[in-house]
Every structure is written in C-alpha cells, then in structure tokens.
Design a protein around this motif. Structure first.
Motif, PDB file in Angstrom:
ATOM      1  N   LYS A  44     -39.562  24.786  -8.861  1.00 39.70           N
ATOM      2  CA  LYS A  44     -39.631  24.096 -10.150  1.00 39.70           C
ATOM      3  C   LYS A  44     -38.968  24.873 -11.283  1.00 39.70           C
ATOM      4  CE  LYS A  44     -43.799  21.222  -9.627  1.00 39.70           C
ATOM      5  NZ  LYS A  44     -45.172  20.971 -10.116  1.00 39.70           N
ATOM      6  N   LYS A  45     -39.063  26.184 -11.242  1.00 35.20           N
ATOM      7  CA  LYS A  45     -38.527  26.987 -12.340  1.00 35.20           C
ATOM      8  C   LYS A  45     -37.029  27.217 -12.209  1.00 35.20           C
ATOM      9  CE  LYS A  45     -42.874  29.443 -13.243  1.00 35.20           C
ATOM     10  NZ  LYS A  45     -43.548  30.772 -13.273  1.00 35.20           N
ATOM     11  N   THR A  46     -36.586  27.559 -10.999  1.00 24.77           N
ATOM     12  CA  THR A  46     -35.183  27.938 -10.815  1.00 24.77           C
ATOM     13  C   THR A  46     -34.330  26.814 -10.251  1.00 24.77           C
ATOM     14  OG1 THR A  46     -35.560  28.745  -8.553  1.00 24.77           O
ATOM     15  CG2 THR A  46     -35.913  30.310 -10.374  1.00 24.77           C
ATOM     16  N   LEU A  47     -34.969  25.815  -9.647  1.00 24.14           N
ATOM     17  CA  LEU A  47     -34.298  24.710  -8.949  1.00 24.14           C
ATOM     18  C   LEU A  47     -33.512  25.185  -7.725  1.00 24.14           C
ATOM     19  CD1 LEU A  47     -33.084  22.528 -11.974  1.00 24.14           C
ATOM     20  CD2 LEU A  47     -35.200  22.316 -10.645  1.00 24.14           C
ATOM     21  N   ILE A  48     -33.849  26.370  -7.226  1.00 21.65           N
ATOM     22  CA  ILE A  48     -33.203  26.886  -6.021  1.00 21.65           C
ATOM     23  C   ILE A  48     -33.784  26.190  -4.794  1.00 21.65           C
ATOM     24  CG2 ILE A  48     -32.994  28.942  -4.527  1.00 21.65           C
ATOM     25  CD1 ILE A  48     -32.900  30.620  -7.071  1.00 21.65           C
ATOM     26  N   PRO A  49     -32.941  25.739  -3.845  1.00 21.88           N
ATOM     27  CA  PRO A  49     -33.460  25.151  -2.605  1.00 21.88           C
ATOM     28  C   PRO A  49     -34.201  26.189  -1.775  1.00 21.88           C
ATOM     29  CG  PRO A  49     -31.138  24.604  -2.918  1.00 21.88           C
ATOM     30  CD  PRO A  49     -31.471  25.682  -3.906  1.00 21.88           C
ATOM     31  N   SER A  50     -35.440  25.901  -1.446  1.00 25.66           N
ATOM     32  CA  SER A  50     -36.245  26.823  -0.652  1.00 25.66           C
ATOM     33  C   SER A  50     -36.422  26.325   0.780  1.00 25.66           C
ATOM     34  CB  SER A  50     -37.614  27.038  -1.309  1.00 25.66           C
ATOM     35  OG  SER A  50     -38.368  27.995  -0.611  1.00 25.66           O
ATOM     36  N   TYR A  51     -36.699  25.033   0.927  1.00 27.44           N
ATOM     37  CA  TYR A  51     -36.818  24.408   2.246  1.00 27.44           C
ATOM     38  C   TYR A  51     -35.831  23.241   2.316  1.00 27.44           C
ATOM     39  CZ  TYR A  51     -41.376  26.757   2.872  1.00 27.44           C
ATOM     40  OH  TYR A  51     -42.393  27.681   2.992  1.00 27.44           O
ATOM     41  N   VAL A  52     -35.186  23.097   3.454  1.00 28.45           N
ATOM     42  CA  VAL A  52     -34.243  21.986   3.652  1.00 28.45           C
ATOM     43  C   VAL A  52     -34.453  21.404   5.048  1.00 28.45           C
ATOM     44  CG1 VAL A  52     -31.824  21.264   3.712  1.00 28.45           C
ATOM     45  CG2 VAL A  52     -32.545  23.067   2.120  1.00 28.45           C
TER      46      VAL A  52
END
Length: 388
Positions: free
Chosen positions: A360-368
């Motif tokens: 939510k904070k960085t918008l980095i993909p963590s799970y795909v």
C-alpha cells in the motif's frame, strides 16, 4: 492447494473495499468480506491487510524476441526473460515485431510466445510488423488470425515515421478491413496496432481512412502517443472522435528533455482534458530498441525498452500526477485487455487468477499469480525462465 488472500484492499480494477479472495487451481472461486474455510485440504493463507490486490498487469506492446537495432546487427536487442515481466506485476504480454521483420520473424515470435506460456505467462501476439504489405506466418492475415491461437491483431504498423513504408490511405484501409473480417471469423479483436512516429502528420492517415471508408477509428490502436504535446493533443482529438490511445512507458532522458511526456504525465494530461479513462492505456515497449534521432534524423544514441517501466509509470501516475489508483490500474489492466479482445485484466468470481499484491505504501509488487501459479513471493521470483 487453495490460496486464501485475507483482508486485501481489492481493486477489480475499480475499488471494492476490503475483501478476502479465494483461489483454487487457475481460478478465483470466491470473493467475500470474510471467508471461513472448514476443510482438510491444504490452504495457503496470506495476510494482505497491508496490500492492494489488483489484476495482473496487461502489457499491450512487448518485443518479446527483441527489437532490430537501428545501429546495425550488433545493436539487435535481446529477448525478454520471464521474470522481466513477472517481477513487475505483468501477467499478460502482447508480443510484436517492429522495424526489423527480417532477422526477427513471426515464426520466432510465436515460438517465444509458446515458450513463455509453458512457463506460466499469458502471451498473445500481433502478426505483421512496421511495414506494408504485412508479413504473415501462413500467407494471409486472415489465416494467421483464424488458425494461430496467439495472434489477436496486426502490427505494429508504422505511420508518421521515416522508418515506415509510408502507407497510403487505401493500403491501411485494406489492411484494417482484412483484420476486421479475420477477427469476426475467429472471435478475436482483429485490432490494428499502430506505431506513431514523431512526424507532423500525426494521426491524419487514420482519420482519412475513417472519413473515406467504412472503417471506424476504433479499428486502430495507436501507440507512442506521448512523444510530444502536439501528438498528445492529436490523441485527445482521436479519443473525442471515438478512438483509444496508448502511451509508452519506456523512454530516454534525451527524449524527455526534448519534449516527450512521460506516460504517467500523458495519462494525467488526457484525463484532465476530459478524455474518459477507459480510452487510455500504457504499455512498456519492453525490449524494443529506443533509437535517439536528431532533427536531421541522424542516429545519435540507442537504448532498450524495459518491462518494469510499466509499473514505474503506474506508480508515477498515482504518486506524482494525482491519478487515482483506479484510473491508473485501468490503463494497465482492463482497458488494454478490452481493446485487444482478451479475457484478462479484471478480478471476479470464476475469472483467471492473474493477480498482483501491491504494498500500500510503496506500490511495489510483492506477490504475483499468473493463471493461479504463484510466480513471485515477497518480491522474489519463485518461477524463472529455463535459462535465467
């Protein structure tokens, strides 16, 4: 195995609130505010309260086999690897040829697509390339679209560019007409992807086709529309007349310093001009050659497109240009999927489990997930290409 994603902020891509989402096999099988399971079956539970759950990104233009180098044979760009897409949240790509359809071939394009599909990615392609008459795999556009499952359209056909074949109105109309009929016969979009160069003719050729034939503007899908403000304004006019346009996320510092808008800036500009967000998309142009030409059209530099530029454009649109998360996600999920006529880019019960969890904070993909396969976990690839 079942996978239960708990407490995510769900965007389908429209915001749906806090939801639990249950995956089984390759599908999303349930979406509720709270899912309680009583089963002896193994369940992987993911606490997603700090995440946004979004559809897997749909990248509508990727040179999966590499691009032809405008600086000679040694400058031919390399092929895309699986994790070039998945680490950036991309679960669907559309491969295409560009300037080079001699050393880069349609047979190689389809072979690469099938290989990526074997590794879990969703891959579609366009037949043809920059130049007309269009090169095909079977001998005709109609047969390519009807009998090769990966082909969904034609392109990217170049206009307003010194590297194009300088197509006429009649040539482009005939191409679009054949693609349209082939799409009807095969149940595909039959879209014509159009590479738009920097020349001042902009989209004039497309408007002339629509004015003089029965071909509608929606038959064309012009890309690279963020090259400069004049072209961007031509894109606004094109949308107001019923078309859709695409912005390219991969760019060079030289081009940005010489008038190009970033894809994120272009998206925000068009929305502020009153264009419906449903008419706007962003693609990466990944693994394309990015030639830099001076005003005399001399090559002065060459860089390479990157798939992760799609995610960067999404983040920049939200964080720097105040585009809503919904509208930014639409541009890289549901919008391109609808234009291309593919059943991707959204989240609903019984849809394919193509999903990405974004911090939510960085918008980095963590799970795909791609087709229910967990490709990336905690930003680490679980599935890699055979030679990665």
């Amino acid at each position: 195995m079942l996978t239960l994603i708990q407490g995510a902020s769900l965007y389908t891509p429209t915001y749906q609130g806090t939801k639990d989402v249950l995956l089984a096999g390759s599908k999303v099988i349930d979406i509720q505010s709270n899912i309680e399971l009583e089963t002896s079956t193994s369940v992987k539970k993911i606490n997603a309260r700090e995440y946004i759950l979004a559809p897997g990104f749909v990248d509508s233009l990727v040179h999966i086999t590499g691009g032809g180098g405008e600086a000679g044979f040694a400058s031919r760009t390399p092929e895309m690897n699986l994790t070039d897409a998945t680490l950036s949240g991309i679960t669907t790509v559309i491969g295409a040829l560009g300037t080079d359809s001699s050393s880069r071939t349609l047979s190689n394009l389809i072979a690469k697509a099938k290989g990526l599909k074997e590794q879990g990615l969703n891959v579609f392609c366009h037949t043809g390339s920059y130049h007309l008459p269009a090169k095909t795999l079977t001998g005709s556009i109609t047969d390519d679209l009807m009998y090769v499952e990966e082909f969904v359209g034609v392109g990217e056909v170049a206009i307003s560019d010194h590297r194009s074949s300088q197509p006429t109105v009649q040539q482009l109309a005939q191409l679009a007409a054949e693609a349209k009929v082939a799409g009807m016969l095969s149940g595909k979009s039959g879209i014509v992807s159009v590479h738009v160069g920097p020349q001042k003719s902009h989209l004039t050729l497309l408007h002339e086709v629509a004015s003089n034939t029965d071909i509608k503007l929606c038959a064309f899908y012009p890309t690279h529309m963020n090259r400069n403000k004049a072209l961007l304004d031509a894109g606004v006019k094109f949308c107001n007349a019923g078309g859709t346009i695409d912005f390219t996320a991969s760019t060079t510092q030289y081009d940005l310093e010489h008038g190009e808008y970033s894809a994120a800036q272009a998206l925000a500009y068009c929305i502020n001009q009153g264009v419906s967000p449903t008419q706007l998309t962003i693609s990466s142009d990944g693994h394309a050659s990015l030639p830099i030409f001076d005003q005399q059209l001399n090559l002065v530099g060459l860089e390479i497109g990157k798939e992760d530029s799609l995610h960067h454009a999404f983040v920049q649109a939200v964080q720097q240009f105040s585009v809503s998360i919904e509208h930014a996600l639409m541009a890289i999920t549901n919008n391109p999927a609808k234009i291309l006529g593919i059943d991707k880019g959204y989240i609903a019960t019984n849809c394919d489990a193509d999903l990405v969890l974004l911090d939510k904070k960085t918008l980095i993909p963590s799970y795909v997930w791609s087709n229910g396969i967990l490709m990336v976990e905690q930003s680490t690839p679980l599935v890699k290409g055979m030679f990665e």
